[in-house]
Design a protein around this motif. Sequence first.
Motif, PDB file in Angstrom:
ATOM      1  N   ASN A   1     -63.525  -8.948  31.717  1.00  0.00           N
ATOM      2  CA  ASN A   1     -64.736  -9.708  31.814  1.00  0.00           C
ATOM      3  C   ASN A   1     -65.796  -8.651  31.069  1.00  0.00           C
ATOM      4  O   ASN A   1     -65.461  -7.860  30.477  1.00  0.00           O
ATOM      5  CB  ASN A   1     -65.271  -9.845  33.244  1.00  0.00           C
ATOM      6  CG  ASN A   1     -65.330  -8.531  33.844  1.00  0.00           C
ATOM      7  OD1 ASN A   1     -65.603  -7.426  33.279  1.00  0.00           O
ATOM      8  ND2 ASN A   1     -64.871  -8.656  35.098  1.00  0.00           N
ATOM      9  N   ASN A   2     -66.951  -9.358  30.876  1.00  0.00           N
ATOM     10  CA  ASN A   2     -68.075  -8.932  30.190  1.00  0.00           C
ATOM     11  C   ASN A   2     -68.515  -7.363  30.427  1.00  0.00           C
ATOM     12  O   ASN A   2     -68.828  -6.414  29.816  1.00  0.00           O
ATOM     13  CB  ASN A   2     -69.388  -9.918  29.941  1.00  0.00           C
ATOM     14  CG  ASN A   2     -70.148  -9.559  28.829  1.00  0.00           C
ATOM     15  OD1 ASN A   2     -71.089  -8.375  28.972  1.00  0.00           O
ATOM     16  ND2 ASN A   2     -70.267 -10.411  27.910  1.00  0.00           N
TER      17      ASN A   2
ATOM     18  N   PHE B   1     -60.460 -12.421  24.825  1.00  0.00           N
ATOM     19  CA  PHE B   1     -62.061 -12.232  25.270  1.00  0.00           C
ATOM     20  C   PHE B   1     -63.063 -12.972  24.343  1.00  0.00           C
ATOM     21  O   PHE B   1     -63.910 -13.830  24.826  1.00  0.00           O
ATOM     22  CB  PHE B   1     -62.524 -10.699  25.431  1.00  0.00           C
ATOM     23  CG  PHE B   1     -63.912 -10.729  25.940  1.00  0.00           C
ATOM     24  CD1 PHE B   1     -64.200 -10.674  27.110  1.00  0.00           C
ATOM     25  CD2 PHE B   1     -64.755 -10.159  24.705  1.00  0.00           C
ATOM     26  CE1 PHE B   1     -65.488 -10.270  27.268  1.00  0.00           C
ATOM     27  CE2 PHE B   1     -66.067  -9.900  25.230  1.00  0.00           C
ATOM     28  CZ  PHE B   1     -66.447  -9.906  26.476  1.00  0.00           C
TER      29      PHE B   1
ATOM     30  N   GLN C   1     -65.227 -16.320  25.325  1.00  0.00           N
ATOM     31  CA  GLN C   1     -66.728 -16.142  25.393  1.00  0.00           C
ATOM     32  C   GLN C   1     -67.266 -17.152  24.496  1.00  0.00           C
ATOM     33  O   GLN C   1     -68.290 -17.816  24.871  1.00  0.00           O
ATOM     34  CB  GLN C   1     -67.116 -14.793  25.005  1.00  0.00           C
ATOM     35  CG  GLN C   1     -66.749 -13.730  25.681  1.00  0.00           C
ATOM     36  CD  GLN C   1     -67.732 -13.667  26.802  1.00  0.00           C
ATOM     37  OE1 GLN C   1     -69.087 -13.343  26.692  1.00  0.00           O
ATOM     38  NE2 GLN C   1     -67.366 -13.669  28.091  1.00  0.00           N
TER      39      GLN C   1
ATOM     40  N   SER D   1     -67.305 -20.445  26.516  1.00  0.00           N
ATOM     41  CA  SER D   1     -68.080 -20.515  27.404  1.00  0.00           C
ATOM     42  C   SER D   1     -69.291 -20.722  26.985  1.00  0.00           C
ATOM     43  O   SER D   1     -70.413 -21.320  27.587  1.00  0.00           O
ATOM     44  CB  SER D   1     -68.205 -19.222  28.473  1.00  0.00           C
ATOM     45  OG  SER D   1     -66.927 -18.783  28.796  1.00  0.00           O
TER      46      SER D   1
END
Length: 274
Positions: A90-91, A219, A223, A226
């Motif tokens: 995750n971020n 990732f 991202q 999203s």
Amino acid sequence: MQGGTVQEKLSHYKEFATFLKQDVFIDVITPQLAKTYIAETNQQHGAKGANRRLQTLKACWNWHKGNIPNNPWSLVQPYPEEDYIKYVPNNEDVGKVLNIAESWEKEILLFLLSTGARIGELFNLKWIDVNFERSTIILWTRKRKGGNRQSRLMPMGGKMRNILESLSENKVDNAEFVFINSRTGQPYHKLQPCVRYMLKRLCQTAQVKEFGFHALRHFVATQLMSSQQVNIAEIQQLLGHQRTTTTDLYLRSLSSNISHLADIIDSMVIPNNK
């Protein structure tokens, strides 16, 4: 083929030779013997390992189909494999890793996050493929049938430009590759210990779940998706994916402009880091 692929196939051939125990005539390799071998391999290496060996041996026989009338491996059914869900950080975890990375490690990670590139593509990047005037770079990959090299044009965002300008200011005269190991004066290679174990060590130090370089491509893709500012066709083009499907054939003919992705990546993909 890449060296790792050749070594894997060679190991599969040696395993089968060990199973046979002695030299045999080719007609001894019947479908029943092939099924027996793959069944034993499944017990030792699991479904995925058995299927990879089946694929190797089937391809070997196909190469010699002019001399061998029947391919016994084509009659062996592959084992069903469970879907493997790749862990995508995750971020927050990516940000923690960036915060503790050394400067050279951070340059590599930020570049991957700015492009969604494969680690091999990053290490193969040459200064001749960097165009500051047009704000573009060219990445090369060999992940094509026959090992042919193929290029794709990538937009250069602000964060990527900062990295490249810094590396350009400090490069030695006549340097060919962009990313150079300062300790050796030679280009990095993904199998070098300092690179191979980089993320494992950083994840342990940052106390986050371990992830690898390829997970950063996932990732970047998640991202971007999203952000709701990018479509799947643009993400596939950015990552350099090609498959023999109707969708990918459409993507190749579309050739959409993805220069706008650089600004989106700068603002959303790369986590804030100190």
